[in-house]
Design a protein around this motif. Sequence first.
Motif, PDB file in Angstrom:
ATOM      1  N   GLU A  26       0.806  -1.215   0.000  1.00 34.82           N
ATOM      2  CA  GLU A  26       0.000   0.000   0.000  1.00 34.82           C
ATOM      3  C   GLU A  26       0.848   1.277   0.000  1.00 34.82           C
ATOM      4  O   GLU A  26       0.352   2.353  -0.192  1.00 34.82           O
ATOM      5  CB  GLU A  26      -0.971   0.025   1.175  1.00 34.82           C
ATOM      6  N   ARG A  27       2.149   1.158   0.234  1.00 35.07           N
ATOM      7  CA  ARG A  27       3.033   2.315   0.239  1.00 35.07           C
ATOM      8  C   ARG A  27       3.849   2.339  -1.049  1.00 35.07           C
ATOM      9  O   ARG A  27       4.816   1.601  -1.200  1.00 35.07           O
ATOM     10  CB  ARG A  27       3.977   2.275   1.437  1.00 35.07           C
ATOM     11  N   PHE A  28       3.443   3.189  -1.947  1.00 32.28           N
ATOM     12  CA  PHE A  28       4.158   3.338  -3.199  1.00 32.28           C
ATOM     13  C   PHE A  28       3.879   4.727  -3.742  1.00 32.28           C
ATOM     14  O   PHE A  28       2.967   5.408  -3.311  1.00 32.28           O
ATOM     15  CB  PHE A  28       3.738   2.266  -4.205  1.00 32.28           C
ATOM     16  N   ASP A  29       4.659   5.132  -4.704  1.00 31.28           N
ATOM     17  CA  ASP A  29       4.495   6.424  -5.345  1.00 31.28           C
ATOM     18  C   ASP A  29       4.027   6.185  -6.778  1.00 31.28           C
ATOM     19  O   ASP A  29       4.815   5.731  -7.611  1.00 31.28           O
ATOM     20  CB  ASP A  29       5.832   7.175  -5.325  1.00 31.28           C
ATOM     21  N   PRO A  30       2.751   6.466  -7.093  1.00 30.94           N
ATOM     22  CA  PRO A  30       2.257   6.193  -8.445  1.00 30.94           C
ATOM     23  C   PRO A  30       2.952   7.020  -9.522  1.00 30.94           C
ATOM     24  O   PRO A  30       2.927   6.662 -10.686  1.00 30.94           O
ATOM     25  CB  PRO A  30       0.766   6.515  -8.379  1.00 30.94           C
ATOM     26  N   THR A  31       3.602   8.123  -9.117  1.00 26.15           N
ATOM     27  CA  THR A  31       4.330   8.921 -10.111  1.00 26.15           C
ATOM     28  C   THR A  31       5.679   8.297 -10.444  1.00 26.15           C
ATOM     29  O   THR A  31       6.334   8.719 -11.397  1.00 26.15           O
ATOM     30  CB  THR A  31       4.543  10.367  -9.627  1.00 26.15           C
ATOM     31  N   ALA A  32       6.101   7.312  -9.655  1.00 23.94           N
ATOM     32  CA  ALA A  32       7.372   6.625  -9.900  1.00 23.94           C
ATOM     33  C   ALA A  32       7.169   5.126 -10.079  1.00 23.94           C
ATOM     34  O   ALA A  32       8.129   4.374 -10.090  1.00 23.94           O
ATOM     35  CB  ALA A  32       8.337   6.884  -8.750  1.00 23.94           C
ATOM     36  N   THR A  33       5.920   4.696 -10.236  1.00 25.10           N
ATOM     37  CA  THR A  33       5.623   3.281 -10.435  1.00 25.10           C
ATOM     38  C   THR A  33       5.444   3.028 -11.925  1.00 25.10           C
ATOM     39  O   THR A  33       4.609   3.662 -12.572  1.00 25.10           O
ATOM     40  CB  THR A  33       4.345   2.876  -9.681  1.00 25.10           C
ATOM     41  N   SER A  83       0.715   6.830 -12.765  1.00 23.31           N
ATOM     42  CA  SER A  83      -0.094   8.036 -12.555  1.00 23.31           C
ATOM     43  C   SER A  83      -0.498   8.681 -13.876  1.00 23.31           C
ATOM     44  O   SER A  83      -1.590   9.240 -13.988  1.00 23.31           O
ATOM     45  CB  SER A  83       0.649   9.043 -11.675  1.00 23.31           C
TER      46      SER A  83
END
Length: 101
Positions: A26-33, A83
């Motif tokens: 649940e901890r992630f950065d959608p702008t860097a995924t 994102s």
Amino acid sequence: MAEVTAFTSSALQVIYAVGAHKKEPERFDPTATLIRIHQVISLTGIGRATVYKLMTQPESGFPRSVKLTDSNARGAPVAWVLSEVLAWTRARIAARDNEAA
């Protein structure tokens, strides 16, 4: 609201699949995924050929892919920023809603 919930549900399935190997998905950065083509297809509902066609049409606003290697060969691995794909999908929904109004 049901449409948003359905969209959110399918997006979360892809997100959790992306982070399934991590202890805390649940901890992630959608702008860097980065997501691969099969996940783009799942999120957008469009086919592989259409994804690549939309990428060549600047007016479509479809996000460009990110090269995963320095290779320029056809078939070199690429991915998309999560994102950006989600933003494109939301823009399509907004465009539909604006047309209906």
